[in-house]
Motif scaffolding. Structure first.
Motif, PDB file in Angstrom:
ATOM      1  N   SER A   1      -2.617 -11.160  -7.529  1.00  0.00           N
ATOM      2  CA  SER A   1      -3.098 -10.146  -5.980  1.00  0.00           C
ATOM      3  C   SER A   1      -1.339 -10.495  -5.006  1.00  0.00           C
ATOM      4  CB  SER A   1      -3.699 -11.652  -5.589  1.00  0.00           C
ATOM      5  OG  SER A   1      -3.226 -12.979  -5.583  1.00  0.00           O
ATOM      6  N   HIS A   2      -0.964 -10.623  -5.191  1.00  0.00           N
ATOM      7  CA  HIS A   2       0.405 -10.428  -4.775  1.00  0.00           C
ATOM      8  C   HIS A   2       1.545  -9.405  -5.887  1.00  0.00           C
ATOM      9  CE1 HIS A   2       1.111 -14.373  -7.073  1.00  0.00           C
ATOM     10  NE2 HIS A   2       2.378 -13.698  -7.098  1.00  0.00           N
ATOM     11  N   TYR A   3       2.499  -8.757  -5.047  1.00  0.00           N
ATOM     12  CA  TYR A   3       2.638  -7.387  -5.877  1.00  0.00           C
ATOM     13  C   TYR A   3       4.283  -8.241  -5.852  1.00  0.00           C
ATOM     14  CZ  TYR A   3       6.366  -4.543  -6.592  1.00  0.00           C
ATOM     15  OH  TYR A   3       8.301  -4.066  -6.258  1.00  0.00           O
ATOM     16  N   SER A   4       5.321  -8.647  -6.989  1.00  0.00           N
ATOM     17  CA  SER A   4       6.029  -9.051  -7.534  1.00  0.00           C
ATOM     18  C   SER A   4       7.187  -7.842  -8.538  1.00  0.00           C
ATOM     19  CB  SER A   4       6.496  -9.960  -8.453  1.00  0.00           C
ATOM     20  OG  SER A   4       7.325 -10.189  -9.467  1.00  0.00           O
ATOM     21  N   GLU A   5       8.502  -7.490  -7.676  1.00  0.00           N
ATOM     22  CA  GLU A   5       9.051  -6.603  -8.018  1.00  0.00           C
ATOM     23  C   GLU A   5       9.282  -7.061  -9.633  1.00  0.00           C
ATOM     24  OE1 GLU A   5      13.689  -3.797  -7.575  1.00  0.00           O
ATOM     25  OE2 GLU A   5      12.414  -5.319  -5.776  1.00  0.00           O
TER      26      GLU A   5
ATOM     27  N   VAL B   1       7.643   3.632  -6.019  1.00  0.00           N
ATOM     28  CA  VAL B   1       8.199   2.874  -5.593  1.00  0.00           C
ATOM     29  C   VAL B   1       9.490   3.038  -5.210  1.00  0.00           C
ATOM     30  CG1 VAL B   1       7.129   0.642  -5.438  1.00  0.00           C
ATOM     31  CG2 VAL B   1       8.736   0.903  -7.159  1.00  0.00           C
TER      32      VAL B   1
ATOM     33  N   CYS C   1       0.581  -6.424 -14.524  1.00  0.00           N
ATOM     34  CA  CYS C   1       1.755  -7.162 -14.603  1.00  0.00           C
ATOM     35  C   CYS C   1       2.073  -7.166 -15.478  1.00  0.00           C
ATOM     36  CB  CYS C   1       1.906  -8.622 -13.077  1.00  0.00           C
ATOM     37  SG  CYS C   1       1.933  -7.943 -11.183  1.00  0.00           S
TER      38      CYS C   1
ATOM     39  N   VAL D   1       4.415   1.031  -9.292  1.00  0.00           N
ATOM     40  CA  VAL D   1       3.357   0.103  -9.285  1.00  0.00           C
ATOM     41  C   VAL D   1       1.878   0.531  -9.368  1.00  0.00           C
ATOM     42  CG1 VAL D   1       2.370  -1.653  -7.720  1.00  0.00           C
ATOM     43  CG2 VAL D   1       4.815  -0.894  -7.088  1.00  0.00           C
TER      44      VAL D   1
ATOM     45  N   CYS E   1       5.778  -6.675 -11.759  1.00  0.00           N
ATOM     46  CA  CYS E   1       5.495  -5.775 -11.456  1.00  0.00           C
ATOM     47  C   CYS E   1       5.627  -4.163 -11.516  1.00  0.00           C
ATOM     48  CB  CYS E   1       4.081  -6.107 -10.465  1.00  0.00           C
ATOM     49  SG  CYS E   1       3.139  -7.541 -10.473  1.00  0.00           S
ATOM     50  N   THR E   2       7.145  -3.867 -11.374  1.00  0.00           N
ATOM     51  CA  THR E   2       6.951  -2.901 -11.299  1.00  0.00           C
ATOM     52  C   THR E   2       7.666  -2.307 -12.523  1.00  0.00           C
ATOM     53  OG1 THR E   2       8.094  -3.628  -9.478  1.00  0.00           O
ATOM     54  CG2 THR E   2       9.231  -1.479 -10.123  1.00  0.00           C
TER      55      THR E   2
ATOM     56  N   PHE F   1      -2.999  -6.631  -8.697  1.00  0.00           N
ATOM     57  CA  PHE F   1      -1.758  -5.168  -9.386  1.00  0.00           C
ATOM     58  C   PHE F   1      -1.465  -6.089 -10.699  1.00  0.00           C
ATOM     59  CE2 PHE F   1      -1.034  -5.717  -4.909  1.00  0.00           C
ATOM     60  CZ  PHE F   1      -0.385  -4.718  -4.179  1.00  0.00           C
TER      61      PHE F   1
ATOM     62  N   LYS G   1      -2.390  -0.537  -9.540  1.00  0.00           N
ATOM     63  CA  LYS G   1      -2.806  -1.613  -9.139  1.00  0.00           C
ATOM     64  C   LYS G   1      -4.039  -0.968  -9.287  1.00  0.00           C
ATOM     65  CE  LYS G   1      -3.989  -3.453  -4.128  1.00  0.00           C
ATOM     66  NZ  LYS G   1      -3.968  -3.839  -2.962  1.00  0.00           N
TER      67      LYS G   1
END
Length: 151
Positions: free
Chosen positions: A56-60, A28, A45, A34, A63-64, A43, A36
């Protein structure tokens, strides 16, 4: 051990490669990725307590991960926001002398796949798994022992 992101969001380790241990890493920004699980569509996390989970949803924030390439070819992943290392060891383990499983080695997929699943949906770009620059970033990288043996 293989890191797995299961359908229910649990992050575990397996002694054998499974569909849930096949993970995609996407850069990124330089040095940050990231992770997955394509089989679970989740993802990887971490929360503020350092607990890993699939979501299921990416959160910076959650999840980075900073990717640290070690001289021996292994990789460490550190939460970019919280500073926790990705580890398969329980943070609540009473045995403080257990191996923390914080170093990871990229390996080839040894699982059988359907030819239909190998086709790229919507003509997306396929990665050349034999390339020294898998992600097309044009950066020099440390060679993995597993990939070096096969060449």
């Amino acid at each position: 051990m293989y890191l797995e992101i299961n359908l229910d969001g649990r992050v575990t380790g397996s002694d054998t490669q499974t569909p849930y241990s096949l993970l995609q890493l996407k850069p990124v920004k330089p040095g940050h990725v990231v992770i997955k699980g394509p089989s679970s569509s989740l993802f990887l996390c971490v929360d503020r307590g350092g607990n890993l989970r699939g979501q299921s949803h990416y959160s910076e924030t959650n999840c980075t991960f900073r990717e640290l390439l070690l001289a021996d070819g292994y990789t460490r992943f550190i939460s970019s926001h919280y500073g926790f290392a990705v580890s398969l060891a329980s943070r609540h383990s009473p045995d403080q002398h257990t191996v923390p499983f914080t170093r990871f080695l990229p390996l080839r997929n040894n699982l059988k796949t359907d030819s239909a699943s190998e086709q790229s949906p919507n003509n997306q770009r396929l990665f050349n798994m034999d390339s020294d620059d898998l992600l097309g970033m044009g950066l020099n990288s440390v060679a993995s022992p597993q990939f070096s043996m096969d060449k």
